[in-house]
Scaffold this active site. Sequence first.
Site, short mmCIF file in Angstrom:
data_model
loop_
_atom_site.label_atom_id
_atom_site.label_comp_id
_atom_site.label_asym_id
_atom_site.label_seq_id
_atom_site.Cartn_x
_atom_site.Cartn_y
_atom_site.Cartn_z
N ASN A 118 1.25 -4.86 -12.48
CA ASN A 118 0.59 -3.79 -11.73
C ASN A 118 0.99 -2.40 -12.25
O ASN A 118 2.17 -2.04 -12.22
CB ASN A 118 0.98 -3.95 -10.26
CG ASN A 118 0.04 -3.23 -9.32
OD1 ASN A 118 -0.80 -2.44 -9.75
ND2 ASN A 118 0.20 -3.48 -8.03
N HIS B 180 -0.11 -11.96 6.22
CA HIS B 180 0.33 -10.58 6.46
C HIS B 180 -0.31 -10.00 7.73
O HIS B 180 -1.51 -10.11 7.91
CB HIS B 180 -0.13 -9.66 5.33
CG HIS B 180 0.69 -9.78 4.09
ND1 HIS B 180 0.67 -8.83 3.11
CD2 HIS B 180 1.56 -10.73 3.67
CE1 HIS B 180 1.50 -9.18 2.12
NE2 HIS B 180 2.03 -10.34 2.45
N ASP C 156 9.23 -7.25 5.20
CA ASP C 156 9.53 -6.73 3.85
C ASP C 156 10.04 -5.29 3.97
O ASP C 156 9.28 -4.39 4.36
CB ASP C 156 8.25 -6.79 3.01
CG ASP C 156 8.50 -6.49 1.54
OD1 ASP C 156 9.64 -6.11 1.20
OD2 ASP C 156 7.55 -6.65 0.75
N HIS D 227 11.05 -3.63 1.45
CA HIS D 227 10.64 -3.00 0.20
C HIS D 227 11.73 -2.11 -0.40
O HIS D 227 11.48 -1.00 -0.86
CB HIS D 227 9.33 -2.23 0.36
CG HIS D 227 8.35 -2.59 -0.70
ND1 HIS D 227 8.26 -1.90 -1.87
CD2 HIS D 227 7.46 -3.61 -0.79
CE1 HIS D 227 7.34 -2.46 -2.63
NE2 HIS D 227 6.83 -3.50 -2.00
N ARG E 294 12.21 -15.15 -4.66
CA ARG E 294 10.77 -14.83 -4.62
C ARG E 294 10.14 -14.56 -5.98
O ARG E 294 9.11 -13.89 -6.08
CB ARG E 294 10.56 -13.64 -3.68
CG ARG E 294 10.78 -14.03 -2.24
CD ARG E 294 10.46 -12.96 -1.24
NE ARG E 294 9.43 -12.03 -1.59
CZ ARG E 294 8.12 -12.28 -1.53
NH1 ARG E 294 7.70 -13.46 -1.12
NH2 ARG E 294 7.26 -11.35 -1.87
N HIS F 137 6.27 -14.83 -4.76
CA HIS F 137 5.50 -13.61 -4.49
C HIS F 137 4.01 -13.95 -4.49
O HIS F 137 3.54 -14.66 -5.37
CB HIS F 137 5.83 -12.60 -5.60
CG HIS F 137 5.32 -11.23 -5.35
ND1 HIS F 137 5.12 -10.32 -6.36
CD2 HIS F 137 4.99 -10.59 -4.22
CE1 HIS F 137 4.69 -9.19 -5.85
NE2 HIS F 137 4.60 -9.32 -4.55
N ASP G 259 -1.93 -8.39 -6.30
CA ASP G 259 -1.96 -8.00 -7.72
C ASP G 259 -1.54 -9.15 -8.64
O ASP G 259 -1.39 -8.94 -9.85
CB ASP G 259 -1.13 -6.74 -7.96
CG ASP G 259 0.24 -6.81 -7.31
OD1 ASP G 259 0.32 -6.64 -6.08
OD2 ASP G 259 1.22 -7.03 -8.03
C1 CS2 Z 1 4.91 -6.69 -1.76
C2 CS2 Z 1 3.89 -6.40 -2.83
O1 CS2 Z 1 3.80 -8.73 -1.37
C3 CS2 Z 1 4.88 -8.14 -1.31
O2 CS2 Z 1 5.88 -8.65 -0.89
O3 CS2 Z 1 6.21 -6.31 -2.00
O4 CS2 Z 1 2.71 -6.06 -2.19
C4 CS2 Z 1 4.20 -5.31 -3.84
O5 CS2 Z 1 4.21 -4.06 -3.24
C5 CS2 Z 1 3.20 -5.31 -4.94
O6 CS2 Z 1 3.09 -6.59 -5.46
C6 CS2 Z 1 3.55 -4.32 -6.02
O7 CS2 Z 1 2.86 -4.57 -7.19
MG MG Z 2 7.63 -7.67 -1.24
#
Ligand code: CS2
Ligand code: MG
Length: 405
Positions: A37, A122, A212, A214, A285, A314, A318
């Site tokens: 991404n 989500h 998350d 982040h 992940r 994950h 993307d």
């Molecule tokens: C996120 C993602 O899915 C997740 O857990 O952390 O949406 C992340 O922000 C994107 O993949 C970034 O490219």
């Molecule tokens: Mg994430």
Amino acid sequence: MKIQEIKVFVCSPGRNFVTVKVITDEGTYGLGDATVNGREMAVVAYLEEHVAPCLIGRDPQEIEDIWQYLYKGVYWRKGPITMAAIAAIDMALWDIKGKIANLPVYQLLGGKSRKGVTFYAHANGENIDDTLDKAQEHIENGFKAIRLQSAIPGLKVTYGVLGDKKDYFELQGSRPLPPEEEWSTAKYFNSIVELFKKARERFGYDVHFTHDVHSRLTPIEAAKLGKLLEPYNLLFLEDAAIAENQDSYKIVRHHTTTPLAIGETYNTIWDCKDLIQNQLIDYIRVAATHAGGITALKRITDFASVYNVKTAPHGAPDLSPVCFAAHMHLNIWAPNFGIQEFVGFGNEGLNRIFKHKFTVENGMGMMSEAPGLGVEFDEAAAAEYPYKRSYLPVSRLEDGTLWNW
Ligand code: CS2
Ligand code: MG
């Protein structure tokens, strides 16, 4: 059998995707996902200029040797661009092997360990009630696990919550340049515990919740959050703090029993070796596309199982359906599979380009018996959605200091 041609496609049905097609002299082909991404064209250049020429004429059945050749054989190892290129070739070769054997890839890995793949959906809301309403929809649709994210009162834009924008392209406007998001740890702590308290009040304790962070917190702040959330029994807390310094997770781990998940940006087993071996995390992940493909993920999965670490690949939008397929085959096989992130099967454009055969039943992904990875790529449809430059946002504290994203 020989590799005759390697084609690289970039298409953008709402997001950019880099897709690799490895074609053999016997007409069989395999697909791989090489999407990084915001760095898409860098992978394309690496694949076209440096990887593809070395593989023409090679036997596509030699997956392991080709993996080693592309990883060990180069002076500049690792990194997201190199590993995404290796990953895409590796997925395509597993796809070809499955097609030659007329078996789905999971059969080549060792067969099924479960009947279906449990997903977590989500729920991203503008406020706590909005998040919980979205969670309710997922629960009504049969999901047993949900990630809860809610906009933070007092901050203009919160990660994962797009507000009135339909996607990241719209968030960037016509420039496009990285949009900026604000972060305040104090404001986050003012609302985050309430989200899970209300979620448990409304839904009880049978449904699984994740969250998350982040990577916005320092290790000691992450430890504090883990502790505060213990009464709400999370399945896991994701990316609670950055672990470039893997040792720093000892601080988080030693203060809380909230399970920890990390790894979506990791590119090799080395990025998570200490975290796994020291049992500092509960879920790894890593994504097939970003950590070297099926060959590499199988190795990380087996290594993790020795230390009671489960997989939770994950599953952001993307990553293309080709990567998702690679995960599905690994997930149905892995004895230590935990859960798969799932954001739905995308928009109309995406579904025209990538055709897969997975179905969702009660929050679980069910496999088909299609040989190889089981995904088709429509080149003509892909050409209708050309590449568009795009950036992920950057994050700043309220005083302007650049922060972790
Ligand atoms: C996120 C993602 O899915 C997740 O857990 O952390 O949406 C992340 O922000 C994107 O993949 C970034 O490219
Ligand atoms: Mg994430």
